[in-house]
Design a protein around this motif. Structure first.
Motif, short mmCIF file in Angstrom:
data_model
loop_
_atom_site.label_atom_id
_atom_site.label_comp_id
_atom_site.label_asym_id
_atom_site.label_seq_id
_atom_site.Cartn_x
_atom_site.Cartn_y
_atom_site.Cartn_z
N ALA A 1 -0.50 -9.35 -8.94
CA ALA A 1 0.24 -10.13 -8.46
C ALA A 1 0.76 -9.68 -7.14
N VAL A 2 0.78 -10.42 -5.92
CA VAL A 2 1.04 -9.76 -4.65
C VAL A 2 2.52 -9.62 -4.42
N CYS A 3 3.44 -10.61 -5.29
CA CYS A 3 4.57 -10.59 -5.19
C CYS A 3 5.36 -9.60 -6.30
N SER A 4 4.91 -8.47 -6.35
CA SER A 4 5.44 -7.75 -7.62
C SER A 4 6.39 -6.82 -6.80
N GLY A 5 7.64 -6.55 -7.22
CA GLY A 5 8.67 -5.39 -6.94
C GLY A 5 8.34 -4.31 -7.97
N ALA A 6 7.06 -3.71 -7.85
CA ALA A 6 6.41 -2.76 -8.86
C ALA A 6 7.40 -1.36 -9.07
N VAL A 7 7.79 -1.00 -10.20
CA VAL A 7 8.54 0.27 -10.39
C VAL A 7 7.92 1.10 -11.28
N LEU A 8 7.91 2.32 -11.33
CA LEU A 8 7.39 3.31 -12.45
C LEU A 8 7.97 3.04 -13.86
N PRO A 9 7.70 3.52 -14.86
CA PRO A 9 8.07 3.55 -16.06
C PRO A 9 9.62 4.47 -15.90
N ALA B 1 -7.48 1.74 -14.37
CA ALA B 1 -7.28 0.56 -13.31
C ALA B 1 -6.74 -0.79 -13.97
N SER B 2 -5.71 -0.84 -14.05
CA SER B 2 -4.83 -1.93 -14.78
C SER B 2 -4.28 -2.76 -13.70
N THR B 3 -3.82 -4.11 -14.05
CA THR B 3 -2.82 -4.75 -13.11
C THR B 3 -1.71 -4.01 -13.06
N ALA B 4 -1.12 -3.36 -14.32
CA ALA B 4 0.07 -2.72 -14.08
C ALA B 4 -0.05 -1.65 -13.05
N ASN B 5 -1.17 -0.74 -13.11
CA ASN B 5 -1.16 0.26 -12.24
C ASN B 5 -1.24 -0.25 -10.79
N THR B 6 -1.99 -1.28 -10.58
CA THR B 6 -2.28 -1.83 -9.27
C THR B 6 -0.93 -1.96 -8.72
N ALA B 7 -0.09 -2.80 -9.76
CA ALA B 7 1.41 -3.11 -9.02
C ALA B 7 2.04 -1.86 -8.60
N ARG B 8 2.13 -0.96 -9.51
CA ARG B 8 2.76 0.31 -9.22
C ARG B 8 2.33 0.85 -7.87
N ASP B 9 1.01 0.81 -7.57
CA ASP B 9 0.45 1.39 -6.43
C ASP B 9 0.85 0.57 -5.06
N MET B 10 1.73 -0.42 -5.17
CA MET B 10 2.20 -0.93 -4.18
C MET B 10 3.15 -0.37 -3.08
N LEU B 11 3.47 0.90 -3.65
CA LEU B 11 4.13 2.18 -2.69
C LEU B 11 5.51 1.70 -1.87
N ARG B 12 6.22 0.61 -3.13
CA ARG B 12 7.43 0.13 -2.51
C ARG B 12 8.37 1.23 -1.85
N ARG B 13 8.50 2.25 -2.67
CA ARG B 13 9.36 3.44 -2.33
C ARG B 13 8.88 4.23 -1.16
N ALA B 14 7.66 4.42 -1.24
CA ALA B 14 7.04 5.20 -0.39
C ALA B 14 7.36 4.37 1.39
N ALA B 15 7.25 3.11 0.92
CA ALA B 15 7.48 2.28 2.35
C ALA B 15 8.80 2.26 2.72
N GLY B 16 9.78 2.93 1.91
CA GLY B 16 11.30 2.68 2.09
C GLY B 16 11.92 1.52 2.01
N GLU B 17 11.33 0.79 1.12
CA GLU B 17 11.85 -0.61 0.81
C GLU B 17 12.59 -0.78 -0.55
N GLU B 18 13.80 -1.35 -0.73
CA GLU B 18 14.34 -1.34 -2.11
C GLU B 18 13.56 -2.61 -2.76
N LYS B 19 13.17 -3.60 -1.96
CA LYS B 19 12.35 -4.81 -2.45
C LYS B 19 11.26 -5.02 -1.46
N ILE B 20 10.08 -5.86 -2.10
CA ILE B 20 9.20 -6.04 -1.39
C ILE B 20 8.59 -7.56 -1.47
#
Length: 200
Positions: free
Chosen positions: A13-21, A180-199
């Protein structure tokens, strides 16, 4: 190629605020994004992420990432991550193409957000899944791939060929297919690496 790509990745999903376990998030540092110019105003980076997010200090894979920086820093809201889905579609080339579409990426949008996309794991520049030894072998395989069935009679040959493809990929792709799962693709959105609390 679309059928080949289906085996490689599921769309997130494009609008996921993905987080790690939870356990992993407490231990793993955010990966670093170091941007460099890569033509037409875009910036590119390669980032190392866990193959398995439940084991953040184990095997890692590289993801290819692209960014179109915000055009008005004073108006910047944040980062908008774009996963073009597919499944099996790479994000680098698609963002280059579609950022030029005025109805999709308006001047107002580009003045407020950094636009970021990436090749999802298993695709193109991000630990691409390989199911064939050569391009000729791949082309021969898909050259006689049955059409999507529209009647019950077409189902058996289509699914038999699909199972053969899955077997080939399992034999040659290595461990990436299991991650190669939906969950891992969402985690790969790298929100934290981009310095964002939300995306977005």
């Amino acid at each position: 190629m679309a059928r080949f790509a289906v085996m490689a990745s599921a769309a997130a999903a494009v609008c996921s605020g993905a987080v790690l376990p939870v356990a992993a998030a407490q231990e793993a540092a955010a990966p670093a994004l170091t941007w460099s110019d890569c033509d037409d105003g875009f910036q590119c980076s390669t980032v190392s992420v866990p193959l398995d997010y439940d084991n953040p200090f184990g095997t890692r894979i590289d993801l290819a990432v692209i960014k179109l920086p915000v055009t008005d820093q004073a108006k910047r809201i944040g980062t908008l991550f774009v996963n073009f889905g597919g499944p099996g579609a790479g994000g680098l080339q698609r963002l280059r193409e579609r950022a030029k579409w005025p109805w999709l990426c308006s001047g107002e949008l580009k003045s407020r957000f950094d636009l970021v996309s990436w090749d999802p794991r298993g695709i193109a520049g991000s630990a691409a899944v390989r199911c064939f030894d050569t391009l000729a072998e791949q082309q021969a395989f898909f050259g006689d791939f049955p059409e999507m069935p529209v009647t019950p009679a077409g189902e058996a040959p289509f699914y038999d060929k699909s199972k053969e493809l899955a077997y080939r990929c399992e034999q040659k792709a290595g461990p990436i297919l299991r991650h190669a799962s939906t969950a891992n693709t969402a985690r790969d959105m790298l929100r934290r690496a981009a310095g964002e609390e939300k995306i977005n």
